[in-house]
Scaffold this motif. Structure first.
Motif, PDB file in Angstrom:
ATOM      1  N   THR A  50       0.844  -1.199   0.000  1.00 60.26           N
ATOM      2  CA  THR A  50       0.000   0.000   0.000  1.00 60.26           C
ATOM      3  C   THR A  50       0.880   1.250   0.000  1.00 60.26           C
ATOM      4  N   ILE A 118      -6.280  10.969   3.488  1.00 57.89           N
ATOM      5  CA  ILE A 118      -6.614   9.725   2.794  1.00 57.89           C
ATOM      6  C   ILE A 118      -6.356   8.570   3.755  1.00 57.89           C
ATOM      7  N   ALA A 120      -5.518   5.047   4.601  1.00 53.37           N
ATOM      8  CA  ALA A 120      -4.873   3.884   3.979  1.00 53.37           C
ATOM      9  C   ALA A 120      -5.006   2.653   4.876  1.00 53.37           C
ATOM     10  N   SER A 129      -8.948   2.670  -0.291  1.00 50.57           N
ATOM     11  CA  SER A 129      -8.210   2.637  -1.563  1.00 50.57           C
ATOM     12  C   SER A 129      -8.065   1.199  -2.058  1.00 50.57           C
ATOM     13  N   ARG A 280      -4.998   4.871  -7.153  1.00 50.03           N
ATOM     14  CA  ARG A 280      -4.489   5.836  -6.155  1.00 50.03           C
ATOM     15  C   ARG A 280      -4.109   7.167  -6.796  1.00 50.03           C
ATOM     16  N   ILE A 283      -7.406   8.862  -6.859  1.00 51.04           N
ATOM     17  CA  ILE A 283      -7.798   9.326  -5.518  1.00 51.04           C
ATOM     18  C   ILE A 283      -7.036  10.601  -5.146  1.00 51.04           C
TER      19      ILE A 283
END
Lengths: 292, 292, 292
Positions: A50, A118, A120, A129, A280, A283
């Motif tokens: 990630t 954001i 994660a 995500s 991503r 995003i």
């Protein structure tokens, strides 16, 4: 959108916008903003894919990235997360990508701050995500969500992936079933068995067994899990020709899935990782566009 | 200037040059050198804001930054700091920003090396970039230093911020007083009380209580410190309308300052952090200009 | 070349190509590919100079670099190295530079992957980029390898530098001798003494005593090693005027070499570090060119 915190906040049209933009990034990954934005990836829990995926997306977008090492940061001096993030805002950071072991860590960041957050991965909460890249992978394969039969297998109760995905897939019209050990069922109802699922599933979505969360008292037996709940070679052989297999990774080989199947024809495991970068990018662009 | 090691080395005109250049960077933060310079941030002690602030300044100046993780470096193999820095010079590094627990760590780097050294905090010694951003913040507010009454509150004996700031402020014509527990007075004379200071202070500069330096044997009682030496809501109410409150951060909420006051009208705590980026751009430019 | 794994794989013409290209980079270090490549430096063992040197080479080549912290990565979750690297490939990484404690760690990466692997040190195996920069340094000095007398001093059995260099130097026509304690001789034959070597050696190549590999049971006595096997001031005085002294660093001062000699006239220790950047630019360019 201003932040990406959890899938509940996103309407169908928001999801569509992100997935469509991700497709454009896949076709043409170069992009530059008119303004130089700066981001920080605050990973308080171990992560390779990630974090690396966000890092790659950020570089493809031409962002500045300030490095953050949780192990040597001022949080060791007892600083609150609010003060850490407020400090980053003062330094000139535009967005922070945060993974933290605490559920809904972002609640304490929702007032008084003027930068994009954001999520994660928050504790046993959500992982939006990851959810969006899973949706992207399903749409890439089937072109739609309506009527698609998705089976999620594993520790549904503790998995942030399961929570995010079940919610979003149902909203989008997919048919979602679950296979899990009784003790990991949590609040989810309607569990199935492999026997019921094998002839009909379009997507088999395996969850990672999180040894590090369950601890040793769980007396977890890998072979037993594989036999009862894993995607064995025998079960794989019974899947429909069009069925795909997904897993958020890292995979525990021969636990959730037989090692030989990790890169098999139906597996989309590394395709998911590849798609993650484009999703991503979409995003990050979405939250940064609001700050132009 | 060739290095930035401590405030004693800077004359008033050197300080003015840096503060003026920082103001230009605040007004127009974009800047590129004709040459590609490379820097390394060697932080042997935990830090968020100072390291992040330098990282941001370096990116705004278009520098290359080589990452350094103290925890996995060759210093673990017993290498001296001289050899580490000499190695970086051979690799092609132009400047190093160093924080280290040893007082005057830079002494061993002063001969035989041809790269710029910026002290980002040496043990209980100095912290000149913090001092310069504090000066910048005071000048931003009052336009001058002459006659400004600055009260520094806290662990004066062990604070590198106190040492750097007291020295520079006196040189620049400010009136400096101290409030501190007797055991933390060190070599400083002339301590005051809150009662004396409240009606006259222009700047109340709170120091961080460094729990991690004092250890547990200090039997430190947070509530007691706050009551005796902290900026309480009652004391804040007695300050002059024009007075500002400063703190190098990270703040121990409800110890040095009541939590509700951290972002109050008089507080310049996050303003200081914001200013730090511009001041550090000016510092980096100053030492790198000598290497064009 | 597709990968750089060990010196055995390189023919003389491959070595020449890299050394010539490194010379061009030394003369003109700026370079840009037509394509944006991304690399990751996977260092599972502590390192300053090798990692920093690759980082600098990568920046000079304009590459994107994704940060990797072994201490917080998914390998902590039990992921295999194959899966980690396969993940990086899916994210879009073109090359990985790996240091790992396991000999021939790269064997498990040789099938199923489509990215370039550069070995930055495998256990007690090889260290080919160090070897190539050592060769570059010798050629820089003498213009050739034929007939050059190189003496390698130290723990030959466990040193990856010794293995890589002895192999390559013999292939290139140099005369290689060894000085080492009997217990560190390993499979190497033909050991010499300082008395035999001092009048004839063109290159004295000192190896690092790896305290961290030998452990405490070795009962290693630094003074004794220095007296018997180190380059003392007395021995240095007996070297020929044209002889050079090399060491891969970090140096244990007063063990392998008297501290006063580290930056002496004959020492090329920091020159080696400087050369390393150009050699690594050539290595990276070589593997990435295959991916244009």
């Amino acid at each position: 959108m201003k932040h990406l915190l959890n899938m509940n906040d996103l309407e169908i049209k928001d999801i569509d916008t992100i997935l469509n933009r991700a497709l454009e990034f896949q076709q043409n990954p170069s992009h530059q903003f008119n303004k130089q934005f700066t981001v920080v990836n605050l990973f308080f829990e171990p992560s390779t894919r990630t974090k690396m995926s966000f890092e790659m997306a950020e570089r493809k977008l031409g962002l500045h990235i300030l490095p953050f090492e949780a192990g040597t940061s001022s949080t060791l001096k007892g600083e609150t997360m609010y003060d850490t993030v407020r400090t980053l805002e003062a330094i000139g950071v535009d967005a922070v990508v945060i993974r933290h072991e605490q559920d809904q860590f972002y609640e304490e960041l929702m007032s008084g701050l003027n930068l994009a957050i954001i999520n994660a991965g928050d504790g046993s909460g959500q992982h939006p995500s990851q959810c969006l890249l899973d949706l992207y992978t399903i749409k890439q394969e089937f072109g739609k969500f309506e009527g698609i039969h998705v089976t999620i297998v594993g520790d549904i109760a503790h998995s942030r992936v399961a929570k995010s995905n079940a919610l979003a897939l149902k909203k989008l019209g997919a048919h979602v079933t679950f296979i899990c050990p009784p003790e990991w069922q949590g609040d989810f109802d309607a569990t199935s068995t492999w026997e019921e699922v094998l002839p009909t599933a379009d997507v088999v979505m395996l969850l990672r067994v999180q040894h590090e969360r369950h601890g040793k008292e769980n007396d977890f037996l890998k072979e037993l899990y594989h036999k009862e709940y894993g995607l064995t070679i025998a079960r794989y052989a019974e899947l429909k020709p069009s069925t795909i297999v997904m897993h958020p990774a890292p995979v525990n080989r021969d636990v959730e899935i037989a090692s030989e199947l990790v890169e098999s024809d139906k597996s989309r495991i590394f395709k998911q990782i590849q798609n993650g970068v484009f999703v991503r990018m979409a995003i990050l662009e979405s939250v940064l566009k609001e700050r132009m």
